[in-house]
Design a protein around this motif. Structure first.
Motif: not given
Length: 505
Positions: A20-23, A28-32, A297-300, A303-306
């Protein structure tokens, strides 16, 4: 080696947390974030596809529309000239400013425009022009123009052919170009009474994101404010300047959604903290709950960005919805732990987890249905809420209680081991000696007032709907930003018959 074995065994038991931490890191890197208004509409509609194609091919994403209103037409023209001159001096911000027709601001460019138009005519029309301008045909062409000026009764011919003796403005493919007057192009830059002027400002920097739009607009506002408060500030006393265009829309939508999200999250968190304190009067569980809510909230979002890549700003409204749902899962576990001090944390999970997880699954299903509506923004909103609910149920079931009750973290020695499916299957209800289950006793003791009140509310709602049903707005006005300068300025331009040209640009 014993410690290493214990560490490896502990890691294997919690490998899904590492996953989950890796995801979350990849998300975060893919979030736009997407601030384009057209992306809020159904992507399969031909009209939406045509608008996107028009915006990509025929409009300029770096163009800002500045409107200026003055008490009279003469003052409006002078102030527009001063503003255009001042903006053109800011070469680090502005590449070009257009506030009047090109042939009035730079008449020498009209010849280049005519040459470009003739060069793009069909070969047979261009050949006819070259034959007409051949050395042997020039005298005949000039004699024809002289006869036309001597006999024509058309004011347009008399005014144009005296400056165009070779009739270069008459093109077969553009038959109406000869009928264009010099004042006709002013409709793109001024209203009919001349009191309302429009300037088109070309940015010198790329405005790819809302951050760049915000910084560029702040710098541009500072330049205009300096002009208005300068030595000639008396001339700008009754002059009003507004802004519209893509940079303003992007900046307003993004900042308003960011502000709304921060305000809604902050207000909801304060309400949760106040209610929790009034109920339990304990700091540690309240602060731990707020910390887990922010983590969820931050993790959601990550994960939404992923999963989604680019997230619409409309979908950011998931935060307030998610906080109200996630806090319930934590409060139920905490209240159960206080009500049964003899139970360990694994026993509390075993008793509460099935109801929490199945409630989360049904709520997730309801929000995922929004993806069938056709609006990408609402679909992403439902997906983010569903991801957040799943993460909330997992975090609150597994993480919330252990730090609050460290002495009850370990299971009893005689307690049977729990499997993963035990968190989805509710335990059997204990029966009293020779009596019915406890749930049936509770149902018999349920007060009738609750049933009567529920029925009264239901029939009251049906009666209201029979006489007055809520109206539905089927237009696209609901997607427009409310109380925004860009939309207000565009509407005012439309009222003054300048907005049509603003939209086309």
């Amino acid at each position: 080696f014993g410690r290493i074995f214990i560490a490896v065994s502990s890691f294997l038991k919690r490998w899904w947390w590492v996953l989950l931490l890796v995801a979350v890191g990849l998300g975060v890197a893919r979030l736009r974030f997407d601030t384009d208004i057209l992306d809020l509409l159904p992507p399969d509609e031909p009209t939406v596809q045509g608008l996107k194609l028009y915006q990509q091919r025929f409009t300029n994403a770096r163009e800002l529309v500045v409107t200026l209103r003055a008490p009279d037409s003469e003052s409006a023209e002078r102030r527009a000239d001063e503003l255009a001159t001042r903006l053109q001096q800011a070469t680090n911000l502005v590449a070009e400013v257009t506030w009047q027709p090109p042939w009035m601001e730079s008449p020498d460019q009209l010849g280049e425009l005519l040459g470009w138009l003739w060069f793009n005519q069909p070969p047979q029309d261009f050949a006819a022009l070259t034959n007409r301008l051949a050395p042997g045909q020039l005298k005949f062409t000039l004699d024809e123009t002289r006869d036309l000026l001597a006999t024509s009764m058309s004011p347009m011919d008399l005014a144009r052919r005296s400056f165009d003796p070779f009739n270069l403005l008459t093109m077969p493919a553009l038959a109406n170009i000869s009928g264009i007057s010099m004042d006709q192009g002013n409709q793109m830059f001024a209203s009919a009474d001349g009191k309302y002027r429009v300037l088109y400002v070309q940015s010198a920097v790329d405005l790819t994101g809302y951050r760049s739009c915000e910084d560029w607009l702040k710098s541009l506002h500072a330049v205009v404010a300096e002009l208005e408060s300068g030595p000639a500030k008396a001339n700008w006393k009754d002059v009003t300047v507004h802004y519209t265009g893509r940079p303003v829309f992007v900046e307003e939508i993004a900042t308003s959604m960011q502000r709304d999200m921060s305000h809604s999250v902050g207000a909801t968190s304060i309400i949760i903290a106040i209610l929790f304190w009034l109920t339990h009067r304990r700091w540690k569980p309240m602060l731990w709950l707020l910390a887990l809510l922010m983590l969820i909230l931050g993790a959601t979002l990550a994960l939404g960005g992923l999963l989604l890549g680019t997230i619409s700003v409309v979908a950011l409204g998931f935060a307030a919805v998610l906080l109200g749902l996630a806090v319930d899962y934590a409060v139920v576990h905490y209240q159960e732990a206080l009500a049964h001090p003899q139970m360990t944390v694994p026993e509390i999970r075993r008793a509460i987890a099935p109801s929490i997880l199945w409630a989360a699954i049904t709520t997730m299903s309801a929000f995922l249905v929004l993806n069938l509506g056709g609006l990408p923004g609402l679909g992403q909103l439902g997906s983010l809420v569903a991801i957040g609910i799943a993460l909330s149920a997992l975090v609150m079931v597994m993480i919330y209680l252990p730090p609050l009750f460290p002495e009850r973290r370990q299971p009893r020695p005689d307690q049977p081991p729990f499997r993963w499916w035990n968190y989805f299957v509710a335990p059997q209800e204990p029966r009293s000696a020779g009596g019915p289950p406890a749930s049936s006793i509770a149902r018999k003791n349920r007060p009738r007032s609750v049933v009567l009140l529920t029925g009264l509310i239901f029939f009251g709602a049906c009666a209201v709907l029979c006489f007055h049903q809520p109206g539905l707005d089927r237009s696209g006005n609901a997607l427009q930003p409310a109380h925004g300068e860009a939309q207000t300025t565009l509407d005012r331009s439309e009222e003054r018959r300048v907005g049509k040209e603003c939209r086309s640009r």
